[in-house]
Design an enzyme around this catalytic site. Sequence first.
Site, PDB file in Angstrom:
ATOM      1  N   ARG A  29      11.142  -6.492   4.845  1.00  0.00           N
ATOM      2  CA  ARG A  29      11.055  -5.089   5.275  1.00  0.00           C
ATOM      3  C   ARG A  29      11.684  -4.913   6.665  1.00  0.00           C
ATOM      4  O   ARG A  29      12.329  -3.912   6.937  1.00  0.00           O
ATOM      5  CB  ARG A  29       9.589  -4.627   5.291  1.00  0.00           C
ATOM      6  CG  ARG A  29       9.445  -3.135   5.522  1.00  0.00           C
ATOM      7  CD  ARG A  29       8.026  -2.664   5.302  1.00  0.00           C
ATOM      8  NE  ARG A  29       7.155  -3.018   6.405  1.00  0.00           N
ATOM      9  CZ  ARG A  29       5.841  -2.802   6.428  1.00  0.00           C
ATOM     10  NH1 ARG A  29       5.247  -2.257   5.388  1.00  0.00           N
ATOM     11  NH2 ARG A  29       5.120  -3.132   7.468  1.00  0.00           N
TER      12      ARG A  29
ATOM     13  N   LYS B 147       0.825  -1.220   0.000  1.00  0.00           N
ATOM     14  CA  LYS B 147       0.000   0.000   0.000  1.00  0.00           C
ATOM     15  C   LYS B 147       0.856   1.265   0.000  1.00  0.00           C
ATOM     16  O   LYS B 147       0.621   2.173  -0.779  1.00  0.00           O
ATOM     17  CB  LYS B 147      -0.913   0.044   1.245  1.00  0.00           C
ATOM     18  CG  LYS B 147      -1.980  -1.017   1.293  1.00  0.00           C
ATOM     19  CD  LYS B 147      -2.954  -0.755   2.445  1.00  0.00           C
ATOM     20  CE  LYS B 147      -2.326  -0.787   3.821  1.00  0.00           C
ATOM     21  NZ  LYS B 147      -1.803  -2.108   4.228  1.00  0.00           N
TER      22      LYS B 147
ATOM     23  N   ARG C 240      11.414  -1.277  10.856  1.00  0.00           N
ATOM     24  CA  ARG C 240      10.206  -0.772  11.513  1.00  0.00           C
ATOM     25  C   ARG C 240       9.955  -1.514  12.812  1.00  0.00           C
ATOM     26  O   ARG C 240      10.060  -2.738  12.865  1.00  0.00           O
ATOM     27  CB  ARG C 240       9.009  -0.950  10.563  1.00  0.00           C
ATOM     28  CG  ARG C 240       8.394   0.366  10.151  1.00  0.00           C
ATOM     29  CD  ARG C 240       7.294   0.164   9.171  1.00  0.00           C
ATOM     30  NE  ARG C 240       6.064  -0.345   9.784  1.00  0.00           N
ATOM     31  CZ  ARG C 240       4.880  -0.301   9.207  1.00  0.00           C
ATOM     32  NH1 ARG C 240       4.773   0.207   8.002  1.00  0.00           N
ATOM     33  NH2 ARG C 240       3.821  -0.774   9.803  1.00  0.00           N
TER      34      ARG C 240
ATOM     35  N   ARG D 249     -10.008   1.352   8.645  1.00  0.00           N
ATOM     36  CA  ARG D 249      -9.642  -0.029   8.955  1.00  0.00           C
ATOM     37  C   ARG D 249     -10.695  -0.718   9.806  1.00  0.00           C
ATOM     38  O   ARG D 249     -10.574  -1.914  10.083  1.00  0.00           O
ATOM     39  CB  ARG D 249      -8.321  -0.046   9.725  1.00  0.00           C
ATOM     40  CG  ARG D 249      -7.062  -0.188   8.879  1.00  0.00           C
ATOM     41  CD  ARG D 249      -5.865  -0.026   9.786  1.00  0.00           C
ATOM     42  NE  ARG D 249      -4.702  -0.759   9.380  1.00  0.00           N
ATOM     43  CZ  ARG D 249      -3.575  -0.191   8.959  1.00  0.00           C
ATOM     44  NH1 ARG D 249      -3.487   1.121   8.839  1.00  0.00           N
ATOM     45  NH2 ARG D 249      -2.529  -0.935   8.667  1.00  0.00           N
TER      46      ARG D 249
ATOM     47  N   ARG E 236      -0.725  -8.492  13.360  1.00  0.00           N
ATOM     48  CA  ARG E 236      -1.289  -7.493  12.439  1.00  0.00           C
ATOM     49  C   ARG E 236      -2.098  -8.163  11.328  1.00  0.00           C
ATOM     50  O   ARG E 236      -3.112  -7.632  10.875  1.00  0.00           O
ATOM     51  CB  ARG E 236      -0.182  -6.600  11.874  1.00  0.00           C
ATOM     52  CG  ARG E 236       0.143  -5.484  12.870  1.00  0.00           C
ATOM     53  CD  ARG E 236       1.483  -4.802  12.651  1.00  0.00           C
ATOM     54  NE  ARG E 236       1.709  -4.401  11.297  1.00  0.00           N
ATOM     55  CZ  ARG E 236       2.881  -4.539  10.667  1.00  0.00           C
ATOM     56  NH1 ARG E 236       3.907  -5.077  11.268  1.00  0.00           N
ATOM     57  NH2 ARG E 236       3.005  -4.122   9.434  1.00  0.00           N
TER      58      ARG E 236
HETATM   59  P1  AMP Z   1       0.514   0.908   8.694  1.00  0.00           P
HETATM   60  O1  AMP Z   1       1.740   1.714   8.464  1.00  0.00           O
HETATM   61  O2  AMP Z   1      -0.646   1.363   7.859  1.00  0.00           O
HETATM   62  O3  AMP Z   1       0.749  -0.572   8.615  1.00  0.00           O
HETATM   63  O4  AMP Z   1       0.052   1.202  10.221  1.00  0.00           O
HETATM   64  C1  AMP Z   1       0.914   0.914  11.298  1.00  0.00           C
HETATM   65  C2  AMP Z   1       0.110   0.856  12.591  1.00  0.00           C
HETATM   66  O5  AMP Z   1      -0.502   2.128  12.840  1.00  0.00           O
HETATM   67  C3  AMP Z   1      -1.042  -0.130  12.605  1.00  0.00           C
HETATM   68  O6  AMP Z   1      -0.609  -1.450  12.915  1.00  0.00           O
HETATM   69  C4  AMP Z   1      -1.919   0.458  13.714  1.00  0.00           C
HETATM   70  O7  AMP Z   1      -1.373   0.225  15.003  1.00  0.00           O
HETATM   71  C5  AMP Z   1      -1.779   1.946  13.434  1.00  0.00           C
HETATM   72  N1  AMP Z   1      -2.812   2.395  12.477  1.00  0.00           N
HETATM   73  C6  AMP Z   1      -2.604   2.856  11.202  1.00  0.00           C
HETATM   74  N2  AMP Z   1      -3.773   3.165  10.628  1.00  0.00           N
HETATM   75  C7  AMP Z   1      -4.750   2.890  11.522  1.00  0.00           C
HETATM   76  C8  AMP Z   1      -6.160   2.971  11.498  1.00  0.00           C
HETATM   77  N3  AMP Z   1      -6.843   3.397  10.405  1.00  0.00           N
HETATM   78  N4  AMP Z   1      -6.834   2.613  12.620  1.00  0.00           N
HETATM   79  C9  AMP Z   1      -6.187   2.195  13.720  1.00  0.00           C
HETATM   80  N5  AMP Z   1      -4.855   2.060  13.806  1.00  0.00           N
HETATM   81  C10 AMP Z   1      -4.135   2.406  12.715  1.00  0.00           C
END
Ligand code: AMP
Length: 191
Positions: free
Chosen positions: A127, A13, A133, A88, A144
């Site tokens: 990654r 993404k 990360r 989400r 996740r």
């Molecule tokens: P990502 O970089 O999109 O994988 O997001 C990393 C982390 O940020 C996720 O595992 C959640 O802990 C938090 N996060 C990102 N977007 C959301 C969302 N829309 N709702 C809740 N938590 C989020």
Amino acid sequence: MRLILMGPPGAGKGTQARFVADHFGVPAISTGDIFRANVSRGTPLGIEAQRYMDAGEYVPDEVTNKMVRNRIDEDDAKPGFLLDGYPRTLAQVTELDGMIAFTGHRLDAVVVLTVDPEELVQRLIHRAQTDGRADDTEDVIRRRQEVYAEQTAPLIEVYRGRGICIEVDGMGEVDDVTTRIFDALDVVPQS
Ligand code: AMP
């Protein structure tokens, strides 16, 4: 253009969001990136979000919704935006509907990147080695994926029901995936 890019962790993404956003001249809004920026600056939002992120859980809806609302209100997002990693949860879908309706626009398309589960894990392990990360450890990666399956995958059905869901094969080279997304989106009428 008002777009959502969806897909499980590791689907690509973040990478595709930048290309697609540039193509349509709209900002890519990544909730994960905004949270990570807040974590590294040590803001109150970052401190609150970090414990959820480190565990692979979602940050509470109220916190996330408020953050997105503020970001969408900024001037650069007036002509449109591409959301990466939001919504989400079903509660976030409802909230986003309200935000978009308030501006008198509509959501144009939801692109869902599909990648086979074994490939996802391999990409995330890679990654972890290259980007470092904090939430790319094996346990958290697994959690996740579970949280995605439980809370986010059902959203695909909601958007499918509205007829705006476009599933794109996320396997293979980055450029090929980008081309598939462009081909799918170039026929979508922009609001
Ligand atoms: P990502 O970089 O999109 O994988 O997001 C990393 C982390 O940020 C996720 O595992 C959640 O802990 C938090 N996060 C990102 N977007 C959301 C969302 N829309 N709702 C809740 N938590 C989020």
